[in-house]
Design a protein around this motif. Structure first.
Motif, PDB file in Angstrom:
ATOM      1  N   THR A 230       0.835  -1.205   0.000  1.00 44.08           N
ATOM      2  CA  THR A 230       0.000   0.000   0.000  1.00 44.08           C
ATOM      3  C   THR A 230       0.869   1.255   0.000  1.00 44.08           C
ATOM      4  OG1 THR A 230      -1.649  -1.205   1.325  1.00 44.08           O
ATOM      5  CG2 THR A 230      -1.885   1.194   1.182  1.00 44.08           C
ATOM      6  N   PRO A 231       0.955   1.944  -1.122  1.00 53.78           N
ATOM      7  CA  PRO A 231       1.737   3.193  -1.145  1.00 53.78           C
ATOM      8  C   PRO A 231       1.181   4.225  -0.167  1.00 53.78           C
ATOM      9  CG  PRO A 231       1.243   2.432  -3.374  1.00 53.78           C
ATOM     10  CD  PRO A 231       0.425   1.596  -2.444  1.00 53.78           C
ATOM     11  N   TYR A 232       2.089   4.983   0.422  1.00 55.24           N
ATOM     12  CA  TYR A 232       1.777   6.063   1.365  1.00 55.24           C
ATOM     13  C   TYR A 232       1.199   5.548   2.689  1.00 55.24           C
ATOM     14  CZ  TYR A 232       2.336   8.337  -3.105  1.00 55.24           C
ATOM     15  OH  TYR A 232       2.830   8.718  -4.330  1.00 55.24           O
ATOM     16  N   SER A 233       1.578   4.326   3.027  1.00 58.50           N
ATOM     17  CA  SER A 233       1.071   3.736   4.264  1.00 58.50           C
ATOM     18  C   SER A 233       2.146   3.702   5.345  1.00 58.50           C
ATOM     19  CB  SER A 233       0.571   2.307   4.005  1.00 58.50           C
ATOM     20  OG  SER A 233       1.648   1.464   3.603  1.00 58.50           O
ATOM     21  N   ILE A 234       1.686   3.516   6.594  1.00 63.27           N
ATOM     22  CA  ILE A 234       2.574   3.366   7.735  1.00 63.27           C
ATOM     23  C   ILE A 234       1.871   2.457   8.743  1.00 63.27           C
ATOM     24  CG2 ILE A 234       1.697   5.466   8.862  1.00 63.27           C
ATOM     25  CD1 ILE A 234       4.587   5.889   9.933  1.00 63.27           C
ATOM     26  N   GLY A 235       2.614   1.518   9.312  1.00 65.20           N
ATOM     27  CA  GLY A 235       2.006   0.577  10.254  1.00 65.20           C
ATOM     28  C   GLY A 235       3.016   0.111  11.281  1.00 65.20           C
ATOM     29  N   TYR A 236       2.530  -0.368  12.402  1.00 67.84           N
ATOM     30  CA  TYR A 236       3.402  -0.801  13.504  1.00 67.84           C
ATOM     31  C   TYR A 236       3.561  -2.319  13.488  1.00 67.84           C
ATOM     32  CZ  TYR A 236      -1.107  -1.738  15.767  1.00 67.84           C
ATOM     33  OH  TYR A 236      -2.372  -2.191  16.053  1.00 67.84           O
ATOM     34  N   VAL A 237       4.811  -2.772  13.584  1.00 66.23           N
ATOM     35  CA  VAL A 237       5.129  -4.201  13.595  1.00 66.23           C
ATOM     36  C   VAL A 237       6.321  -4.449  14.502  1.00 66.23           C
ATOM     37  CG1 VAL A 237       4.232  -4.736  11.279  1.00 66.23           C
ATOM     38  CG2 VAL A 237       6.599  -3.950  11.543  1.00 66.23           C
ATOM     39  N   GLU A 238       6.450  -5.660  14.974  1.00 65.40           N
ATOM     40  CA  GLU A 238       7.680  -6.070  15.649  1.00 65.40           C
ATOM     41  C   GLU A 238       8.823  -5.977  14.633  1.00 65.40           C
ATOM     42  OE1 GLU A 238      10.944  -8.039  17.155  1.00 65.40           O
ATOM     43  OE2 GLU A 238       9.820  -8.927  15.484  1.00 65.40           O
ATOM     44  N   TYR A 239       9.982  -5.581  15.103  1.00 61.97           N
ATOM     45  CA  TYR A 239      11.096  -5.213  14.222  1.00 61.97           C
ATOM     46  C   TYR A 239      11.457  -6.299  13.210  1.00 61.97           C
ATOM     47  CZ  TYR A 239      15.799  -3.525  12.987  1.00 61.97           C
ATOM     48  OH  TYR A 239      16.919  -3.102  12.321  1.00 61.97           O
ATOM     49  N   ALA A 240      11.415  -7.579  13.631  1.00 62.43           N
ATOM     50  CA  ALA A 240      11.820  -8.660  12.733  1.00 62.43           C
ATOM     51  C   ALA A 240      10.961  -8.692  11.474  1.00 62.43           C
ATOM     52  CB  ALA A 240      11.745 -10.006  13.453  1.00 62.43           C
ATOM     53  N   PHE A 241       9.694  -8.308  11.575  1.00 63.01           N
ATOM     54  CA  PHE A 241       8.805  -8.375  10.416  1.00 63.01           C
ATOM     55  C   PHE A 241       9.116  -7.258   9.422  1.00 63.01           C
ATOM     56  CE2 PHE A 241       6.693 -10.709  13.725  1.00 63.01           C
ATOM     57  CZ  PHE A 241       6.173 -11.804  13.060  1.00 63.01           C
ATOM     58  N   ALA A 242       9.544  -6.104   9.900  1.00 60.60           N
ATOM     59  CA  ALA A 242       9.985  -5.046   8.987  1.00 60.60           C
ATOM     60  C   ALA A 242      11.239  -5.481   8.241  1.00 60.60           C
ATOM     61  CB  ALA A 242      10.248  -3.758   9.768  1.00 60.60           C
ATOM     62  N   ARG A 243      12.162  -6.128   8.958  1.00 63.96           N
ATOM     63  CA  ARG A 243      13.391  -6.613   8.321  1.00 63.96           C
ATOM     64  C   ARG A 243      13.094  -7.693   7.292  1.00 63.96           C
ATOM     65  NH1 ARG A 243      17.333  -8.847  12.350  1.00 63.96           N
ATOM     66  NH2 ARG A 243      18.932  -8.415  10.804  1.00 63.96           N
ATOM     67  N   GLN A 244      12.232  -8.632   7.645  1.00 60.61           N
ATOM     68  CA  GLN A 244      11.907  -9.723   6.736  1.00 60.61           C
ATOM     69  C   GLN A 244      11.283  -9.215   5.444  1.00 60.61           C
ATOM     70  OE1 GLN A 244       9.351 -12.363   8.931  1.00 60.61           O
ATOM     71  NE2 GLN A 244      11.003 -13.173  10.210  1.00 60.61           N
ATOM     72  N   ASN A 245      10.528  -8.110   5.540  1.00 60.84           N
ATOM     73  CA  ASN A 245       9.832  -7.569   4.374  1.00 60.84           C
ATOM     74  C   ASN A 245      10.587  -6.420   3.710  1.00 60.84           C
ATOM     75  OD1 ASN A 245       6.839  -8.776   4.168  1.00 60.84           O
ATOM     76  ND2 ASN A 245       7.425  -8.679   6.322  1.00 60.84           N
ATOM     77  N   ASN A 246      11.831  -6.165   4.163  1.00 61.37           N
ATOM     78  CA  ASN A 246      12.659  -5.101   3.592  1.00 61.37           C
ATOM     79  C   ASN A 246      11.943  -3.752   3.580  1.00 61.37           C
ATOM     80  OD1 ASN A 246      14.930  -6.786   2.952  1.00 61.37           O
ATOM     81  ND2 ASN A 246      13.753  -7.604   1.235  1.00 61.37           N
ATOM     82  N   LEU A 247      11.253  -3.452   4.678  1.00 65.19           N
ATOM     83  CA  LEU A 247      10.526  -2.199   4.790  1.00 65.19           C
ATOM     84  C   LEU A 247      11.362  -1.168   5.544  1.00 65.19           C
ATOM     85  CD1 LEU A 247       7.017  -3.607   5.796  1.00 65.19           C
ATOM     86  CD2 LEU A 247       7.606  -2.509   3.621  1.00 65.19           C
ATOM     87  N   PRO A 248      11.427   0.069   5.049  1.00 62.79           N
ATOM     88  CA  PRO A 248      12.108   1.109   5.828  1.00 62.79           C
ATOM     89  C   PRO A 248      11.307   1.414   7.088  1.00 62.79           C
ATOM     90  CG  PRO A 248      10.985   2.080   3.943  1.00 62.79           C
ATOM     91  CD  PRO A 248      10.853   0.582   3.785  1.00 62.79           C
TER      92      PRO A 248
END
Length: 358
Positions: A230-248
């Motif tokens: 989803t472009p222009y989105s922001i969401g809260y996750v445990e850090y490992a999930f941001a890393r796994q998905n290569n999300l800034p």
């Protein structure tokens, strides 16, 4: 003729000797195999469900412990609320939650509940803004985004903290949890401590009263997947999930006014001043100290104090003992904060009190 009889006699003696050797060998093999067969017969399967926050860590733990112990753990990440409910219902061998059970919830479990702290970690804000690779969000700003008071990416308050960043004139799409979630509790607990408006409008809980128009995802994996697509989105996750998905991930301002980079060291700084009481229940809302990441918390395994099956009781105790030793050494590899060394023997001692019987 006498020679033939002597040869026959020798052959008979040889056969009897060979038989004794064979029988002795078979007995030795049977004795050697007995521990193996006993181990196979006593193998236990434990079924657990709950928080997705520790799921990457649990996957490593349960796979390795299973190989070493010849036991098996089936774990379903259904959210902390689901984990607590299943423990209350008695439909699992253990649950997991990132929000410590309340006294009222514990009283609903006839077999009793022991909260076993597993590890600590951080909740980050992962975002998807095309062309924006760095983002700073002050305390009042990130809390106002999720309370609905800041709605566009080029808002003056965001721009003031991000000089030189080309922020688009696009609506902010917030992504939150659809399920009852300990990650939601950790996140909203911080925002409620930082922002009185958020505290009154949305509130701190496993199921906050999110503003209309939010995108909802099941578990940490669902939130991360929705942010990614989803472009222009922001969401809260445990850090490992941001890393796994290569999300800034955004840099969030802490209580000291700093913007620490999320990671093991800053998560550990955020949890450094937390004291574990006798019942292991703690709540972290707004950590003090330089270099402290602002949104951190612990996750717990929820195990029964009594199991009807002695084999399962012993397996749970063995798993906890392993988690407090080998498991804690694995935690930093996945950016989870290991428990303080002073806490681990206390956890093992508490787990040793788990018993079998109705």
């Amino acid at each position: 003729m006498a020679l033939k009889l002597r040869n026959a006699s020798r052959t008979s003696v040889a056969k009897r000797a060979a038989g004794r050797i064979l029988l002795s060998s078979m007995t030795a093999v049977a004795v050697t195999l007995t521990p193996v067969l006993t181990s196979i017969a006593q193998a236990v399967t434990l079924n657990g469900a709950g928080a997705t926050f520790p799921q990457p860590l649990f996957q490593r733990w349960f796979a390795q412990w299973g190989r070493e112990s010849n036991n098996r753990v089936n774990y379903q990440g259904i959210g902390s609320g689901g984990g607590v409910n299943q423990v209350i219902a008695g439909t699992v061998d253990f649950g997991a939650s990132d929000r410590a059970m309340t006294d009222a919830e514990i009283q609903r479990v006839p077999r009793g509940v022991l909260l076993v702290p597993a590890a600590g970690g951080g909740v980050v804000l992962a975002y998807n803004i095309p062309g924006v690779n760095s983002l700073r969000l002050p305390r009042a700003v990130y809390s106002d985004i999720f309370s609905g008071r800041i709605t566009r990416w080029n808002d003056q308050r965001i721009a003031a903290a991000n000089s030189g960043v080309n922020l688009p004139n696009q609506p902010i799409r917030t992504v939150v949890r659809a399920d009852s979630s300990g990650t939601s509790f950790i996140f909203s607990n911080n925002l409620a401590a930082v922002n009185p408006y958020f505290r009154g409008r949305v509130g701190a809980s496993q199921s906050p009263r999110w503003i209309q128009g939010t995108i909802r995802g099941q578990g940490n994996p669902g939130v991360a997947a929705n942010v990614r697509r989803t472009p222009y989105s922001i969401g809260y996750v445990e850090y490992a999930f941001a890393r796994q998905n290569n999300l800034p991930v955004a840099l969030l301002q802490n209580k000291a006014g700093q913007y620490p980079t999320p990671g093991l060291d800053t998560f550990e700084n955020g949890l450094d001043g937390v004291q574990m009481p006798a019942n292991f229940r703690v709540f972290v809302s707004d950590p003090d100290g330089n270099g402290s990441y602002p949104i951190v918390g612990y996750t717990w395994m929820l195990v029964y104090r009594r199991y009807p099956d002695a084999a399962k009781a012993n397996a749970v105790k063995a798993l906890i003992r392993w988690a407090m030793n080998d498991g804690q050494r694995i935690a930093p590899q996945l950016q989870y904060v290991p428990l303080p060394t002073s806490v681990r023997p206390r956890v093992i001692q508490a787990a040793d009190g788990i018993s079998a019987g109705n």
